[in-house]
Enzyme design. Structure first.
Site, PDB file in Angstrom:
ATOM      1  N   CYS A 139       0.837  -1.206   0.000  1.00 30.37           N
ATOM      2  CA  CYS A 139       0.000   0.000   0.000  1.00 30.37           C
ATOM      3  C   CYS A 139       0.867   1.248   0.000  1.00 30.37           C
ATOM      4  CB  CYS A 139      -0.929  -0.018   1.218  1.00 30.37           C
ATOM      5  SG  CYS A 139      -1.966   1.447   1.335  1.00 30.37           S
ATOM      6  N   CYS A 142      -0.452   4.142   2.101  1.00 28.05           N
ATOM      7  CA  CYS A 142      -0.229   4.010   3.549  1.00 28.05           C
ATOM      8  C   CYS A 142       1.239   4.247   3.905  1.00 28.05           C
ATOM      9  CB  CYS A 142      -0.565   2.607   4.054  1.00 28.05           C
ATOM     10  SG  CYS A 142      -1.964   1.833   3.291  1.00 28.05           S
ATOM     11  N   ASP A 143       2.136   3.691   3.131  1.00 25.51           N
ATOM     12  CA  ASP A 143       3.534   3.600   3.572  1.00 25.51           C
ATOM     13  C   ASP A 143       4.527   4.420   2.758  1.00 25.51           C
ATOM     14  OD1 ASP A 143       2.706   1.828   5.543  1.00 25.51           O
ATOM     15  OD2 ASP A 143       2.913   0.091   4.232  1.00 25.51           O
TER      16      ASP A 143
END
Ligand code: NAP
Length: 314
Positions: A139, A142-143
């Site tokens: 992701c 997200c990261d």
């Protein structure tokens, strides 16, 4: 089969990610005494991530497992019953709906909320699972932030891979897009965007054989070209973008799905094609797939279920 010994619930929630627990909070506060089968991975995908920095309300970020534990505690405070079981089978043809947990335990329910999520696909090469959350991710949204000025790679050739690679150029100094063929599957517009981006280098006809690390974090990849010759590539981040699989095997042939298995809902509601059955979160969302959008859909599903139950009683 007799339903006499079955436990009955107003609302049965299948799955325990942000969508499921938010549905649990709202359904419990509506006095619907919801029951949840938490599934194989209680807490869902967020329990496999470390810092979550994009969930509103946590200015310093929050650890994924901690966020899920908070959601569960909040739902349980209002009366959600959480069972650490898998649902093995459902019969949604007639009401009350019938649901069997593992071990054959039968439940009946007036309404069902499906929040079984989706599972990111990984290549399944050595080192990949070992470094999950320590340089391996599925992701970028997200990261990606953790890879400022770092070198990263995205594997895959579809829209997700190209989108993730393009997104990562906001942070990373260099992004390799590694694809097994000599042609991308992504839409032409997305491809053009990647071709024009000076930070993206595409490694064509290349397979990832191994994720390399130093015990603490990812340090590189072992790659193989079309000729089978192997080489090492140094980098700090590796993103798998070879697709997600919605967890809908239980509902095959029962609920309407799109061609890749996501449950169809009658947007803007969370209603599926069976009245009384609602779907929320990644299982019904191929587009956004965020914890906060899943939580929002979970809230909507509980409200939809409550209104639907009221309309039947009224
Ligand atoms: P996808 O279209 O199925 O693409 C998966 C990619 O991963 C393909 O390029 C495939 O290679 C590769 N792949 C699969 N298994 C692999 C393996 N074992 N080893 C190496 N490579 C592997 O999945 P997606 O990109 O997640 O997209 C899913 C759907 O969502 C699509 O309909 C897409 O259009 C849509 N989507 C749209 C957007 C957007 O419009 N903004 C963004 C993301 C996703 P091959 O090409 O060789 O098969």
């Amino acid at each position: 089969m007799s339903t006499q010994s079955a436990q009955h619930h107003h609302v049965f929630i299948i799955g325990s990610g942000p969508a499921g627990f938010t549905a649990g909070i709202y359904a419990a506060r509506a006095n619907l005494s919801p029951y949840m089968a938490a599934g194989l991975q209680p807490g869902g995908q967020l329990t496999t991530t470390s810092d979550v920095e994009n969930f509103p309300g946590f200015p310093e970020g929050v650890m994924g497992p901690e966020l899920m534990a908070h959601m569960q505690a909040q739902a349980e405070r209002f009366g959600l019953l959480v069972s650490y079981t898998m649902v093995e089978r459902v019969d949604l043809r007639a009401r009350p709906f019938r649901i069997w947990e593992d071990g054959g335990v039968e439940h009946t329910a007036d309404a069902v909320i499906i929040s079984t999520g989706a599972t990111a696909k990984y290549l399944d090469v050595p080192g990949e699972q070992e470094y999950l959350g320590r340089g391996v991710s599925a992701c970028a949204t997200c990261d990606g932030f953790f890879f400022r000025d770092k070198v990263v790679a995205v594997v895959g050739g579809g829209d997700s891979a190209v989108e993730e690679a393009t997104f990562l150029t906001k942070f990373a100094s260099k992004v390799y897009l590694i694809h097994r063929r000599d042609q991308l599957r992504a839409s032409k517009v997305m491809q053009e965007r990647a071709f024009k981006n000076p930070k993206i280098e595409i490694l064509w006809s290349t397979q990832v054989r191994e994720v390399l690390g130093n015990g603490a974090a990812v340090t590189g990849l072992r790659l193989a070209g079309a000729d089978g010759v192997e080489r090492a590539l140094e980098l700090q981040g590796y993103f798998s973008a070879i697709g997600h699989k919605p967890n809908t095997d239980l509902f095959q042939g029962i609920l309407d799905m799109n061609d890749v298995g996501y449950l169809k809902v009658q947007s803007p509601s969370t209603a599926t094609n069976i009245p009384g059955v609602f779907a929320a979160g990644d299982v019904a969302d191929p587009t956004y797939r965020q914890a906060i959008t899943a939580a929002g859909m979970g809230c909507a599903a509980a409200i939809d279920a409550e209104r639907w139950l009221e309309s039947r009683e009224g």
